[in-house]
Motif scaffolding. Structure first.
Motif, PDB file in Angstrom:
ATOM      1  N   GLU A  67      -5.445  17.623  22.761  1.00  0.00           N
ATOM      2  CA  GLU A  67      -6.342  17.878  21.651  1.00  0.00           C
ATOM      3  C   GLU A  67      -6.249  19.431  21.306  1.00  0.00           C
ATOM      4  O   GLU A  67      -6.408  19.849  20.063  1.00  0.00           O
ATOM      5  CB  GLU A  67      -7.696  17.439  21.870  1.00  0.00           C
ATOM      6  N   LEU A  68      -5.947  20.194  22.461  1.00  0.00           N
ATOM      7  CA  LEU A  68      -5.832  21.626  22.405  1.00  0.00           C
ATOM      8  C   LEU A  68      -4.561  22.112  21.669  1.00  0.00           C
ATOM      9  O   LEU A  68      -4.442  23.182  21.090  1.00  0.00           O
ATOM     10  CB  LEU A  68      -5.838  22.343  23.657  1.00  0.00           C
ATOM     11  N   GLY A  69      -3.618  21.285  21.557  1.00  0.00           N
ATOM     12  CA  GLY A  69      -2.065  21.612  21.347  1.00  0.00           C
ATOM     13  C   GLY A  69      -1.338  22.159  22.170  1.00  0.00           C
ATOM     14  O   GLY A  69      -0.140  22.736  21.695  1.00  0.00           O
ATOM     15  N   VAL A  70      -1.346  21.755  23.244  1.00  0.00           N
ATOM     16  CA  VAL A  70      -0.338  22.039  24.172  1.00  0.00           C
ATOM     17  C   VAL A  70       0.925  21.388  24.066  1.00  0.00           C
ATOM     18  O   VAL A  70       0.907  20.190  22.946  1.00  0.00           O
ATOM     19  CB  VAL A  70      -0.984  21.651  25.731  1.00  0.00           C
ATOM     20  N   HIS A  71       2.069  21.758  24.197  1.00  0.00           N
ATOM     21  CA  HIS A  71       3.199  21.093  24.250  1.00  0.00           C
ATOM     22  C   HIS A  71       3.639  20.053  25.050  1.00  0.00           C
ATOM     23  O   HIS A  71       4.341  18.977  24.711  1.00  0.00           O
ATOM     24  CB  HIS A  71       4.418  21.955  24.280  1.00  0.00           C
ATOM     25  N   GLY A  72       2.854  19.912  26.188  1.00  0.00           N
ATOM     26  CA  GLY A  72       3.031  18.918  27.214  1.00  0.00           C
ATOM     27  C   GLY A  72       2.649  18.947  28.579  1.00  0.00           C
ATOM     28  O   GLY A  72       1.358  19.784  28.326  1.00  0.00           O
ATOM     29  N   PHE A  73       2.935  18.449  29.465  1.00  0.00           N
ATOM     30  CA  PHE A  73       2.251  18.431  30.912  1.00  0.00           C
ATOM     31  C   PHE A  73       3.336  18.772  31.759  1.00  0.00           C
ATOM     32  O   PHE A  73       4.457  18.288  31.715  1.00  0.00           O
ATOM     33  CB  PHE A  73       1.555  17.050  31.114  1.00  0.00           C
ATOM     34  N   ALA A  74       2.804  19.177  32.859  1.00  0.00           N
ATOM     35  CA  ALA A  74       3.602  19.375  34.064  1.00  0.00           C
ATOM     36  C   ALA A  74       2.874  18.606  35.033  1.00  0.00           C
ATOM     37  O   ALA A  74       1.688  18.917  35.500  1.00  0.00           O
ATOM     38  CB  ALA A  74       3.832  20.998  34.727  1.00  0.00           C
ATOM     39  N   VAL A  75       3.544  17.601  35.764  1.00  0.00           N
ATOM     40  CA  VAL A  75       3.157  16.826  36.672  1.00  0.00           C
ATOM     41  C   VAL A  75       3.854  16.609  37.988  1.00  0.00           C
ATOM     42  O   VAL A  75       5.049  16.772  37.888  1.00  0.00           O
ATOM     43  CB  VAL A  75       2.699  15.347  36.100  1.00  0.00           C
ATOM     44  N   ASP A  76       3.156  16.092  39.103  1.00  0.00           N
ATOM     45  CA  ASP A  76       3.981  15.598  40.331  1.00  0.00           C
ATOM     46  C   ASP A  76       3.957  14.222  40.305  1.00  0.00           C
ATOM     47  O   ASP A  76       3.131  13.446  39.576  1.00  0.00           O
ATOM     48  CB  ASP A  76       3.031  16.214  41.635  1.00  0.00           C
TER      49      ASP A  76
END
Length: 303
Positions: A67-76
């Protein structure tokens, strides 16, 4: 002039000549630009969904960051007992309730019973997500819930473990099934893991540099032998400094970008450092605090 001096000058001249010849002959091979990394503005990835602002790796964290508008996620990712891939950082389950032991000791259905929001504490010392239904997510669920988001997937298990030996093939099959090849990057601290993954993906998925590749690139850059370096990864996830070595310099960033390698910085907590890295060409950032970083991005480069 003594004999030793003449020998030293001869050897030095030969070294310079060899270096000059290598500049003419050697041609670094840039990486083919991967669609997943083809952004025209700096990329912001919420680390584990933005785990300073919501319980890590939960639906709540990912939704809030989206909702903030980030481009994506970094996950393990980790592998469960029934060989399902879950979004989880630690090898052990102590970030949840009622579980102890390794992630690999439990099936996905067993892990789904854990309260994934239990440990999160806000700035006021409260635990607002306890008992609110937050559960551990599989990678499949994350990819299907956020089909428009770029996801940097980090293989946590060592290649020497049973889980690590299975992960590259398991991950490729899932990405292939979901047709997600062009919206993910696969990284690992172990270069061997991404090499093995690439045996299955055949260079169709963006891959990240492991610790060895980062050190090799930096050594080539600082030794003035950068013209001999051809990268084996599409993405560098790096801190500003590696020990005493400064990685967050314009020279090193541009050295990599000329080879079509995207440079994402993580663990940047100081606003001035963030702005400096933006100004010298950082491709992206991986942050625990997406709210703060998105405000900085909007302030300095706009929407």
């Amino acid at each position: 002039m003594g004999r030793k001096t003449k020998v030293a000058l001869t050897v030095g001249a030969a070294g310079v000549a060899a270096w000059a010849a290598s500049k003419v002959v050697a041609k670094p091979i840039p990486r083919e630009i991967k669609k997943a990394l083809d952004f025209n503005k700096p990329v912001i990835l919420a680390h584990r969904g933005g785990h300073s602002e919501a319980p890590e790796n939960t639906q709540a964290a990912f939704s809030q960051s989206a909702e903030l508008g980030v481009h994506g996620f970094a996950v393990d990712i980790r592998l469960t007992k029934d060989e399902e891939i879950i979004v989880f950082h630690d090898e052990f389950t102590d970030r949840t309730t009622d579980f102890s032991g390794r992630v690999a000791d439990y099936t996905l259905s067993e892990l789904k019973k854990a309260d994934a929001g239990y440990r999160f504490e806000d700035n006021a010392g409260h635990f607002p997500y306890r008992g609110q239904g937050e559960v551990i997510l599989s990678l499949r669920e994350l990819l299907q819930t956020f089909p428009h988001m770029f996801i940097a997937i980090n293989l946590k298990d060592s290649p020497d473990t049973y889980e690590g030996s299975l992960m590259p093939s398991k991950l490729w099959r899932l990405l292939d099934e979901l047709e997600a090849e062009n919206r993910v990057a696969v990284t690992s601290a172990y270069d061997e893991q991404t090499d093995r993954f690439n045996l299955y993906s055949q260079n169709r998925v963006a891959t990240g540099a492991g610790d060895g590749e980062v050190k090799k690139a930096y050594a080539a850059f600082t030794s003035k032998l950068g013209h001999l370096y051809s990268p084996h990864a599409d993405l560098f996830r790096i801190p500003e400094k590696l020990g005493v070595f400064p990685l967050g310099t314009e020279g090193f960033i541009q050295f990599l970008k000329q080879l079509n390698v995207a440079v994402y910085f993580e663990d940047v907590t100081d606003k001035d450092s963030f702005v400096k890295l933006l100004s010298i060409g950082a491709s992206g950032f991986i942050t625990d605090r997406p709210t703060v970083v998105m405000e900085i991005i909007q302030e300095h480069i706009g929407e």
